[in-house]
Write an enzyme that holds these catalytic residues in place. Structure first.
Site, mmCIF file in Angstrom:
data_model
loop_
_atom_site.group_PDB
_atom_site.id
_atom_site.type_symbol
_atom_site.label_atom_id
_atom_site.label_comp_id
_atom_site.label_asym_id
_atom_site.label_seq_id
_atom_site.Cartn_x
_atom_site.Cartn_y
_atom_site.Cartn_z
ATOM 1 N N CYS A 53 0.827 -1.212 0.000
ATOM 2 C CA CYS A 53 0.000 0.000 0.000
ATOM 3 C C CYS A 53 0.862 1.263 0.000
ATOM 4 C CB CYS A 53 -0.947 0.003 1.188
ATOM 5 S SG CYS A 53 -0.141 -0.291 2.774
ATOM 6 N N HIS A 71 -1.026 0.492 7.535
ATOM 7 C CA HIS A 71 -1.635 0.625 6.211
ATOM 8 C C HIS A 71 -1.563 2.075 5.757
ATOM 9 C CE1 HIS A 71 -4.079 -0.515 2.848
ATOM 10 N NE2 HIS A 71 -5.067 0.303 3.179
#
EC number: 3.4.19.12
Length: 834
Positions: free
Chosen positions: A333, A794
């Site tokens: 990510c 994330h």
């Protein structure tokens, strides 16, 4: 045999059978994100084993003349959900317990998800080779074709090999030195912060030797980043084998490297070895999951991000050009977020997408390994809209576990990730990484691959001026350096809700003493103006050596912008270390503005009446009692300076006069001497009999000179290239092609000799190319991080498109209702054109 059969036999006899070590690209097109599951399938060249979508296979055939391709099409199988009572006889899937792939306790690898159909196709007519065709062929041809097809089907694709090979992220062996490691009683105690390499003062990638506590920088990576190898060199000098990486120490362990065993290792006595230097890691209680446990959770739930989603709203999915999602390849990510933002910037769009046909036409024989091709492929995939389509809806296939509603088909940047991460100790792995570090890594790759022609990274490049004033003499010193990111400190003592924070801390201490669960801590509210003030306020240097007073004294250092870039990147320095050595992330909310005016921070240069500090004498590189020899200059530093646009001789001087102490010191020397009349004059080293400007060519291999001259370059240009590379022909050829702009500025007569005399008589070329303009900016993107450390968690990004904020969360692309601008990690501004 008919004429057609003879032609067919000729084509088929040229087919190759894959051998061990051959790279088989049967999952992804080299020029697009087409796959066997895409419309039209994938065509794999049966000679080079490169894969091409239906749109690009004719291009490959026309360029190479290859005619035989294996056409692969796949359709998804219907999958049954895990049910222990289903009666299928298959055991339910086990929950993974370790950070590994393809081994017991790790993640299962799904291999039987598709039904596959293959056939051999001949170009240019896409003629299918039937069983009847093969039956009429000689046995040797028929067997060769059958074996090639079978081996291609059985071979692991490159993407499969890179992504799903058996991998264990936990296993390390106990070091043979751990049990009996001798530690010196030198009284050294290591503080929890403020570390720097004791040789070059680098402040990142630092390792502490567990024998004597020396703090030194780590290895230099292939791309020039990382450290300066001082920890490795120290081991070679002393033989002290073990070192721990500062910043990785937690109650559960740390990264320990054994130079003797040349591997990451376990140290069962690590708490004892660290306490020797005042680092107590075992008295700290474990308050959260380990990094490994967090990574397992993230890999199980790729795409879920409840904590950082815009809660309380139903996000509206978006589709179309510039609104393409990217699949998470397992902790990728950080890469997805950075590349989404970069391809919003016109410089990157122009460089890689506007000229995509030219880039593909000029691609080498293996485009999967070409940086420009793969970046262009990624950019087109993001901007074209071809892959911005809804993913399969679970309602359409009730027995399948499709992606959640709102996800896209998107693109999976496997080739790109493999290429930009190749050879890098961090980005080549599937572990989570720091988005800021990846951004700088990618910019560095762009710099290296854009030595001639348009360079999109110039959009971020700016000059920083540092002014140091000796407090005793009041004389000043000015230096400049190149930078790409503004790192903004977070002054926690400037929180506007300090009373609330102190009360929360008091309640936490009371709960801790009574054994009660700790209360929810409030988030610190930090004014953006306070962060900016912390960046610009003068810094006190207590150990500054003043050339004016010839002694150490106190000085102040002020940092300002010597130029303003077209696009400004600001990093909020949220990640730090507590007094207990535990890495932590500051939980702060900063009122980052949508518009920004930094003109007040523009550097003013030397002021009227201001005296400058005298130049420091060069460090001694030889002693009178030894034979006088020319010192060896650090070629890598010289090359880095040359690539920035400075004259070769000036770069050599900078490295010499700063004693080979690294790129930062050399860059400061260059910036401080650009106006010198002899800035570009040749450097005469000790032990050289040459007078200034008359370096003898007798020391250069005549055969090397002749080889380069035969390529169309002048003798002066060949001489310059060989001098810059220590007479290594291969490096000289590479150097001369990467410095064509500099060489073209040399006026060459028909006889091949320079008309301008020595370099000292020519006007030196300018320094690194920087754009400049007003310091007014507007926010157009930001990247946010969720998690306790850059090593886990994330990333998502928000980008402003047509006055609408859009959130990019891997494959999810939606209209943003409440963009959390106060919680970002990296902020991207563009200059406001007045």
């Amino acid at each position: 045999m008919t004429e057609v059969s003879e032609i067919l036999m000729s084509v088929l006899s040229a087919i190759r059978v894959p051998r061990p070590g051959d790279r088989v690209h049967k999952d992804e097109c080299a020029f697009s994100f087409s796959s066997p599951e895409s419309e039209g399938g994938l065509y794999v060249c049966m000679n080079s084993f490169l894969g091409f979508g239906s749109k690009y296979v004719d291009r490959h055939h026309a360029k190479t003349g290859q005619r035989a391709y294996l056409h692969i099409t796949r359709t998804r199988k219907t999958q049954k959900e895990d049910d222990p009572n289903s009666g299928s006889g298959d055991p339910p899937k086990k929950k993974p317990t370790r950070l590994a792939i393809g081994i017991e306790g790790g993640f299962d690898v799904e291999q039987e998800q598709y039904e596959e159909e293959v056939k051999v196709v001949l170009f240019p007519d896409r003629q299918e080779v039937t069983l009847d065709d093969l039956s009429s062929m000689p046995d040797v041809v028929r067997e060769r074709v059958s074996l090639s097809v079978a081996e291609l089907q059985a071979a692991d694709s490159v993407s499969h090999t890179l992504q799903v090979q058996q991998w264990d992220g936990e296993v390390r062996q106990e070091s043979k030195h751990a049990a009996e490691l001798k530690q010196l009683d030198n009284g050294l105690k290591i503080p929890p912060s403020g570390w720097k390499c004791e040789v070059c003062e680098l402040q990142e990638n630092l390792w502490m030797n567990l024998t004597d506590g020396k703090v030194l920088c780590g290895r230099r990576y292939f791309d020039g980043s990382g450290g300066n190898n001082h920890a490795l060199l120290y081991y070679q000098q002393t033989g002290y084998p073990l070192a721990v990486k500062l910043g990785t120490i937690t109650p559960d362990g740390a990264d320990v490297y054994s130079y003797d065993e040349d591997d990451m290792v376990l140290d069962s006595k690590l708490p004892e070895h660290l306490s020797h230097f005042g680092i107590d890691m075992m008295t700290m209680e474990k308050t959260e999951r380990t990094m490994t446990e967090l990574e397992i959770a993230v890999n199980q739930r790729v795409g879920e991000w409840e904590v950082i989603q815009e809660s309380g709203t139903t996000l509206r999915p978006l589709w179309g050009p510039g609104l393409t999602g990217m699949k998470n390849l397992g902790n990728s990510c950080y890469l997805n977020s950075v590349m989404q933002v970069l391809f919003t910037i016109p410089d990157f769009q122009t460089k890689y997408v506007s000229n995509i046909d030219k880039i593909f036409d000029e691609a080498p024989s293996d485009p999967t390994q070409d940086f420009k091709t793969q970046v262009a492929k990624l950019g087109y995939g993001l901007l074209s809209g071809e892959y911005s389509k809804p993913a399969p809806d679970p309602a359409d296939e009730p027995n399948t576990s499709a992606e959640p509603r709102g996800d896209q088909v998107g693109i999976a940047p496997r080739m790109f990730k493999a290429l930009v991460g190749r050879g890098h100790p961090e980005f080549s792995t599937n572990r989570q990484q720091d988005a800021q570090e990846f951004l700088l890594h990618f910019i560095n790759m762009v710099e290296r691959n854009c030595r001639s022609g348009m360079n999109p990274s110039e959009a971020f490049r700016f000059l920083v001026e540092e002014k140091i004033v000796c407090q005793q003499s009041q004389k000043a010193k000015y230096t400049q350096r190149v930078d790409y990111i503004v790192q903004l400190p977070v002054p926690m003592d400037q929180a506007t809700n300090m009373d609330e924070l102190q009360e929360a801390e008091r309640r936490r201490e009371e709960a801790e003493s009574s054994g009660a669960p700790p209360p929810v801590a409030p988030r610190a509210q930090i004014p953006f103006a306070a962060c900016l003030a912390a960046l610009s306020e003068p810094e006190t240097l207590t150990d500054f050596w003043s050339s004016a007073v010839q002694a150490k004294t106190t000085a102040t250092k002020t940092t300002r912008f010597a130029s303003f870039p077209d696009h400004l990147v600001i990093q909020i320095k949220k990640f730090t270390f507590g007094l207990d050595w535990v890495p932590k992330k500051l939980d702060v909310s900063i009122d980052v503005p949508e518009t920004l005016d930094l003109n007040a921070l523009r550097a003013m240069g030397q002021q009227p009446g201001e005296e400058l500090l005298p130049e420091v004498a060069p460090p001694p590189l030889m002693t009178p009692d030894v034979e006088v020899k020319a010192p060896v200059l650090d070629d890598s530093t010289v090359s880095q300076l040359c690539e920035m646009g400075f004259p070769l001789e000036a770069c050599r001087k900078a490295v010499y006069y700063t004693g080979n102490t690294g790129i930062d010191a050399a860059m400061n020397w260059v910036m401080g001497h650009m106006d010198d009349p002899d800035f570009a004059a040749p450097l005469v080293l000790p032990g050289s009999s040459s007078a200034p400007g008359t370096t003898p060519t007798e020391s250069l291999p005549e055969e090397h000179l002749a080889t380069i001259v035969s390529m169309g370059f002048s003798r002066d240009q060949a001489t310059r290239a060989l001098k810059a590379t220590n007479n290594v022909l291969e490096r000289a050829v590479d150097w001369i092609f990467s410095h064509l702009d500099d060489l073209e500025s040399m006026d060459v007569s028909e006889g091949g000799r320079s008309e301008g005399g020595s370099e000292a008589s020519r006007e030196p070329p300018p320094g690194p190319r920087v754009r400049d303009g007003t310091g007014k900016y507007e926010l157009f993107a930001f990247i946010s991080h969720m998690g306790s450390s850059t090593m886990c968690g994330h990333y998502v990004c928000h980008i402003k498109k047509d006055q609408q904020w859009v959130i990019f969360n891997d494959q999810k692309v939606c209209a943003s209702e409440k963009p959390p601008k106060d919680l970002g990690y990296l902020y991207f501004y563009r200059r406001v054109v007045e």
